[in-house]
Design a protein around this motif. Structure first.
Motif, short mmCIF file in Angstrom:
data_model
loop_
_atom_site.label_atom_id
_atom_site.label_comp_id
_atom_site.label_asym_id
_atom_site.label_seq_id
_atom_site.Cartn_x
_atom_site.Cartn_y
_atom_site.Cartn_z
N ASN A 294 0.89 -1.34 -0.47
CA ASN A 294 -0.15 -0.28 0.05
C ASN A 294 0.48 1.02 0.07
O ASN A 294 2.01 0.97 -0.31
N PHE A 295 0.30 2.67 -0.12
CA PHE A 295 0.74 3.78 -0.16
C PHE A 295 0.84 4.19 1.29
O PHE A 295 0.39 3.31 2.74
N HIS A 296 2.72 4.74 2.05
CA HIS A 296 2.69 4.68 3.08
C HIS A 296 2.40 5.97 3.52
O HIS A 296 2.96 6.78 2.74
N LEU A 297 2.76 5.99 5.28
CA LEU A 297 2.91 8.03 5.87
C LEU A 297 4.00 8.41 5.01
O LEU A 297 5.36 7.47 5.45
N SER A 298 3.82 9.77 5.22
CA SER A 298 5.36 10.58 5.03
C SER A 298 6.50 10.20 6.50
O SER A 298 5.88 10.15 7.50
N GLU A 299 7.47 9.54 5.92
CA GLU A 299 9.09 9.72 6.90
C GLU A 299 8.29 8.22 7.86
O GLU A 299 9.12 8.18 8.45
N SER A 300 7.44 7.49 7.16
CA SER A 300 7.55 6.30 8.07
C SER A 300 8.47 5.01 7.12
O SER A 300 9.26 5.32 6.63
N THR A 301 8.86 4.93 8.07
CA THR A 301 10.09 3.96 8.36
C THR A 301 9.31 2.77 6.90
O THR A 301 10.47 1.65 6.49
N LEU A 302 7.93 2.96 7.04
CA LEU A 302 7.45 2.10 6.39
C LEU A 302 7.60 2.10 4.25
O LEU A 302 8.14 1.73 3.76
N LEU A 303 7.78 3.74 4.68
CA LEU A 303 8.25 4.01 3.28
C LEU A 303 9.47 4.33 3.07
O LEU A 303 10.34 3.90 1.60
N VAL A 323 -0.14 11.12 -5.89
CA VAL A 323 -1.17 12.34 -5.47
C VAL A 323 -2.29 12.98 -6.54
O VAL A 323 -2.93 12.88 -7.16
N GLU A 324 -1.47 12.74 -7.70
CA GLU A 324 -1.77 13.76 -8.76
C GLU A 324 -2.59 13.24 -9.53
O GLU A 324 -4.09 13.50 -10.25
N GLN A 325 -3.01 12.18 -9.60
CA GLN A 325 -3.84 11.42 -10.19
C GLN A 325 -5.00 10.34 -8.77
O GLN A 325 -5.83 9.22 -9.36
N ARG A 326 -4.75 10.60 -7.93
CA ARG A 326 -6.18 10.57 -7.12
C ARG A 326 -6.02 9.57 -6.16
O ARG A 326 -7.05 9.15 -5.99
N TYR A 327 -5.10 8.65 -6.34
CA TYR A 327 -4.49 7.38 -5.12
C TYR A 327 -5.19 7.78 -4.43
O TYR A 327 -5.43 8.85 -3.72
N ARG A 328 -6.29 6.37 -3.19
CA ARG A 328 -6.75 6.47 -2.40
C ARG A 328 -5.28 6.54 -1.43
O ARG A 328 -4.57 4.90 -1.84
N PHE A 329 -4.74 6.28 -0.46
CA PHE A 329 -3.69 6.31 0.40
C PHE A 329 -4.33 5.50 1.53
O PHE A 329 -4.89 5.37 2.12
N PHE A 330 -3.32 4.42 2.44
CA PHE A 330 -3.35 4.09 3.66
C PHE A 330 -3.78 2.95 3.63
O PHE A 330 -3.80 2.62 2.40
N SER A 331 -4.18 2.60 5.16
CA SER A 331 -4.51 0.86 5.29
C SER A 331 -5.74 0.44 3.87
O SER A 331 -5.74 -0.55 3.54
#
Length: 345
Positions: A294-303, A323-331
């Motif tokens: 998935n897409f992860h949080l800014s500054e996270s260890t997963l990213l 972000v530009e293409q409006r993907y859905r983020f996180f869990s």
């Protein structure tokens, strides 16, 4: 490196608050780090994006209803979020209260049973639950599904199923291995029919996965502990996959951490125990050839792990595109398939 090297801007409206009606209906951003290309696809196209002989490795941990509410002897309310289960009746947890309880204090739950506060471990509390019944049973009776802090609503009945993978079988996590949430039975059947093998590890995801890094420098960060099990059957599947020239595709960063933690001198071996492995750019991978995440949080260890896998600038550019293409983020959001290299027979 610094954590600020992994910062990106995300409009709050792109944080998915609800799951899609169908698990496999998510969008999929495909990154080819070798060709330096990306493509906007759909998750249900995955069988066509992988090759017969590839191996998909899933995390089969099962999320416990790990959010509890209790009352201190003084009458004050306490919210408890288990970080990880450490014994038959013991756990480490985060606690929210007007005044944090001290060692030796007791907390009463809704069924009249009590929890003893054994002490502190940094920001966490060590707790002992009443021994009259198994801890898991008590959680199933009293607990709520522990949705991540960026989902700004209470867990509802639908989350009991949707914040759980369809192949979850080993109870112990307090957060879902979210890449696995995209898979449903029809998609798994199509993958197998396409000649793609599946395997499982167990890594019990802890609430520490949501904790922000407090150190600015990566080499000063102390990773949280998580328990994992990589069995002999999975090790043999990986060996056979490599022998036939297939790729090992990890479904989620938890699978990457498990496989790399179980690797000794370049070889994957059966392993059960805790890991604190912290993977960031400069790390050399031994057991994984591709990653669905998935897409992860800014500054996270997963990213940081994903950036280690495919390159920081390449991954951050992909995030800006998402972000530009409006993907859905996180869990409950969309996913990426990252293919860093091609494995030849």
């Amino acid at each position: 490196m610094k954590k600020s090297d992994f910062r990106f801007d995300l409009p709050v409206e792109l944080i998915a608050q609800e799951p899609l009606a169908e698990r496999s209906a998510s969008r999929l951003l495909v990154l080819d780090a070798q060709a330096r290309t990306r493509a906007d696809r759909r998750l249900n196209e995955l069988p066509d994006l992988l090759a017969p002989g590839d191996l998909l490795v899933f995390n089969d941990t099962r999320v416990l209803p790990a959010r509890l509410h209790g009352r201190k002897a003084s009458g004050g309310m306490v919210e408890i979020l288990l970080e990880r289960v450490t014994g038959a009746h013991e756990a480490i947890a985060q606690m929210r209260a007007s005044k944090k309880p001290k060692q030796g204090a007791t907390i009463e739950l809704a069924d009249g049973s009590t929890i003893e506060v054994l002490g502190r471990e940094g920001e966490f509390f060590r707790l002992r639950f009443a021994a009259d019944e198994p801890l898991e049973k008590r959680l199933l009776q009293l607990g709520r599904m522990p949705l991540p802090p960026y989902i700004e609503r209470e867990a509802g009945p639908a989350d009991e199923a949707r914040y759980q993978t369809v192949f979850a079988r080993e109870p112990g996590a307090v957060a879902a291995p979210t890449a696995g949430l995209h898979f449903d039975a029809p998609l798994l059947d199509r993958l197998v029919a396409h000649g793609i093998e599946v395997g499982h590890i167990t890594l019990h995801v802890g609430a520490g996965t949501f904790q922000p890094m407090r150190a600015e420098r990566l080499d000063q960060h102390v990773m949280h502990r998580e328990w994992l099990n990589v069995g002999a059957e999975l090790v043999e599947k990986v060996r056979r996959t490599r022998a036939r020239g297939g790729r090992v595709i990890a479904v989620g960063t938890t699978v990457v951490r498990a496989l790399e933690s179980a690797t000794r001198n370049g070889a994957l071996e059966p392993f059960a125990g805790e890991t604190q492995i912290f993977i960031f750019p400069g790390y050399r991978f031994s057991s994984v050839d591709g990653l669905l995440t998935n897409f992860h949080l800014s500054e996270s260890t997963l990213l940081m792990l994903v950036c280690a896998f495919a390159g920081r600038e390449f991954v951050l550019a992909a995030y800006r595109h998402a972000v530009e293409q409006r993907y859905r983020f996180f869990s409950y959001g969309d996913a990426m398939l990252v293919l860093p290299r091609v494995t030849s027979p």
